[in-house]
Design an enzyme around this catalytic site. Structure first.
Site, PDB file in Angstrom:
ATOM      1  N   HIS A 197       8.594   7.303   2.374  1.00 15.23           N
ATOM      2  CA  HIS A 197       9.820   6.742   2.074  1.00 15.23           C
ATOM      3  C   HIS A 197      10.917   7.463   2.477  1.00 15.23           C
ATOM      4  O   HIS A 197      12.130   7.403   1.968  1.00 15.23           O
ATOM      5  CB  HIS A 197       9.764   6.840   0.433  1.00 15.23           C
ATOM      6  CG  HIS A 197       8.946   5.381   0.166  1.00 15.23           C
ATOM      7  ND1 HIS A 197       8.301   5.356  -1.055  1.00 15.23           N
ATOM      8  CD2 HIS A 197       8.557   4.174   0.639  1.00 15.23           C
ATOM      9  CE1 HIS A 197       7.880   4.239  -1.397  1.00 15.23           C
ATOM     10  NE2 HIS A 197       7.972   3.474  -0.318  1.00 15.23           N
ATOM     11  N   PHE A 210      -0.226   1.123  -5.629  1.00 16.94           N
ATOM     12  CA  PHE A 210       1.128   1.035  -6.128  1.00 16.94           C
ATOM     13  C   PHE A 210       1.787  -0.286  -5.960  1.00 16.94           C
ATOM     14  O   PHE A 210       2.713  -0.395  -5.199  1.00 16.94           O
ATOM     15  CB  PHE A 210       1.977   2.021  -5.628  1.00 16.94           C
ATOM     16  CG  PHE A 210       1.435   3.426  -5.665  1.00 16.94           C
ATOM     17  CD1 PHE A 210       1.565   4.038  -6.781  1.00 16.94           C
ATOM     18  CD2 PHE A 210       0.488   3.819  -4.637  1.00 16.94           C
ATOM     19  CE1 PHE A 210       1.052   5.312  -6.953  1.00 16.94           C
ATOM     20  CE2 PHE A 210       0.148   4.994  -4.743  1.00 16.94           C
ATOM     21  CZ  PHE A 210       0.142   5.971  -6.140  1.00 16.94           C
ATOM     22  N   HIS A 244       8.392  -3.100   1.015  1.00 13.63           N
ATOM     23  CA  HIS A 244       8.075  -2.692  -0.788  1.00 13.63           C
ATOM     24  C   HIS A 244       9.145  -1.655  -1.159  1.00 13.63           C
ATOM     25  O   HIS A 244       9.579  -0.893  -0.261  1.00 13.63           O
ATOM     26  CB  HIS A 244       6.565  -2.397  -0.900  1.00 13.63           C
ATOM     27  CG  HIS A 244       6.148  -2.311  -2.179  1.00 13.63           C
ATOM     28  ND1 HIS A 244       5.689  -1.205  -2.947  1.00 13.63           N
ATOM     29  CD2 HIS A 244       6.275  -3.136  -3.094  1.00 13.63           C
ATOM     30  CE1 HIS A 244       5.343  -1.322  -4.025  1.00 13.63           C
ATOM     31  NE2 HIS A 244       5.782  -2.559  -4.406  1.00 13.63           N
TER      32      HIS A 244
HETATM   33  N1  SAH Z   1       0.187  -0.505   0.043  1.00 13.08           N
HETATM   34  C1  SAH Z   1      -0.403   0.331  -1.010  1.00 13.08           C
HETATM   35  C2  SAH Z   1       0.519   1.906  -1.343  1.00 13.08           C
HETATM   36  C3  SAH Z   1       0.780   2.392  -0.315  1.00 13.08           C
HETATM   37  S1  SAH Z   1       1.294   4.043  -0.584  1.00 13.08           S
HETATM   38  C4  SAH Z   1      -0.960  -0.337  -2.402  1.00 13.08           C
HETATM   39  O1  SAH Z   1      -0.754  -1.634  -2.162  1.00 13.08           O
HETATM   40  O2  SAH Z   1      -1.203   0.425  -3.242  1.00 13.08           O
HETATM   41  C5  SAH Z   1       1.803   4.482   0.799  1.00 13.08           C
HETATM   42  C6  SAH Z   1       1.031   4.946   1.905  1.00 13.08           C
HETATM   43  O3  SAH Z   1       1.721   5.222   3.104  1.00 13.08           O
HETATM   44  C7  SAH Z   1      -0.084   6.195   1.844  1.00 13.08           C
HETATM   45  O4  SAH Z   1      -1.295   5.993   1.940  1.00 13.08           O
HETATM   46  C8  SAH Z   1       0.356   7.157   3.080  1.00 13.08           C
HETATM   47  O5  SAH Z   1      -0.681   7.880   3.593  1.00 13.08           O
HETATM   48  C9  SAH Z   1       1.023   6.129   4.202  1.00 13.08           C
HETATM   49  N2  SAH Z   1       1.863   6.623   4.886  1.00 13.08           N
HETATM   50  C10 SAH Z   1       2.901   7.257   4.602  1.00 13.08           C
HETATM   51  N3  SAH Z   1       3.651   7.688   5.811  1.00 13.08           N
HETATM   52  C11 SAH Z   1       3.142   7.071   6.803  1.00 13.08           C
HETATM   53  C12 SAH Z   1       3.096   7.173   8.315  1.00 13.08           C
HETATM   54  N4  SAH Z   1       4.306   7.634   8.933  1.00 13.08           N
HETATM   55  N5  SAH Z   1       2.144   6.493   8.908  1.00 13.08           N
HETATM   56  C13 SAH Z   1       1.176   5.828   8.399  1.00 13.08           C
HETATM   57  N6  SAH Z   1       0.820   5.926   7.010  1.00 13.08           N
HETATM   58  C14 SAH Z   1       1.659   6.369   6.349  1.00 13.08           C
HETATM   59 MG    MG Z   2       5.190   0.916  -2.323  1.00 12.39          MG
END
Ligand code: SAH
Ligand code: MG
Length: 203
Positions: A137, A13, A162
């Site tokens: 998020h 993403f 982001h």
């Molecule tokens: N940076 C990535 C997209 C990240 S999507 C890209 O370039 O495509 C968001 C990620 O955050 C997911 O993989 C999810 O497992 C992780 N995530 C969500 N909450 C989290 C938390 N509290 N601690 C660690 N990782 C988390």
């Molecule tokens: Mg993102």
């Protein structure tokens, strides 16, 4: 910027312009210290940041529990069945992440931390040149990320966030909330916004 693999092959993403901005700022910030991202998923952002860290001779800590955010869970909008562990009934993006780090020749640069952001931060003491926040998020998750990691950024270092949507019609407000917090704290100055990516510098 020449990347070590075809970035389009990595699920994720991140817009290419956002990736290029991460790479460019990480090239200078990584001279100040190791870098860290929260939220690696399959490693798209990790490749941009990791490649910059590799060139600086430093490391990138890649924090993700690899269990997915709310929107990746079974039945949710961004669920990907290829990343679902049927046996456990849980998301698992770590396998794909590892494959991609190997393809990108970043295994000597990227240090995966398979843990929640809160647990990873608990005993953290290493000053960081750049932090990229792209994890959960919910307001709670975003606030935890901001409070846990922004305090480790060295003066002159970069905080990148982001999924910033100033207009609530376009998306959730938690990342924008911590972006505004960083700005109003007096500790960070706004640098540039690239699509939904916001970059600030630690003063
Ligand atoms: N940076 C990535 C997209 C990240 S999507 C890209 O370039 O495509 C968001 C990620 O955050 C997911 O993989 C999810 O497992 C992780 N995530 C969500 N909450 C989290 C938390 N509290 N601690 C660690 N990782 C988390
Ligand atoms: Mg993102």
């Amino acid at each position: 910027m020449k990347l070590p693999l075809d970035i389009n092959k990595i699920k994720g993403f991140l817009d290419p312009d956002e990736g290029a901005a991460l790479f460019d700022h990480c090239m200078t910030a990584s001279e100040l210290g190791p870098c860290l991202e929260v939220g690696s998923y399959c490693g798209k952002s990790t490749v941009y940041l990791g490649e910059a860290c590799r060139r600086s001779g430093t490391v990138l800590f890649a924090v993700d529990h690899h269990r997915g955010s709310e929107e990746h869970q079974l039945g949710e909008q961004y669920h990907d069945e290829d990343l679902y562990d049927e046996q456990l009934g849980l998301m698992d993006s770590f396998k794909s992440f590892r494959v991609n780090m190997r393809l990108a020749e970043l295994e000597e640069t990227v240090v995966p931390i398979v843990a929640s952001s809160m647990v990873a931060a608990k005993k953290w003491a290493t000053p960081l040149g750049m932090v990229f926040i792209d994890g959960g998020h919910s307001l709670d998750a975003a606030m935890t990320d901001y409070r846990s990691w922004s305090r480790h950024i060295v003066p002159g270092g970069i905080l990148a966030i982001h999924d910033i949507f100033p207009d609530p019609k376009d998306g959730g407000q938690a990342p924008y909330t911590i972006y505004k917090l960083a700005k109003s704290s007096g500790l960070f100055e706004e640098l540039i916004r690239v699509k939904t990516l916001g970059l600030l510098r630690r003063v």
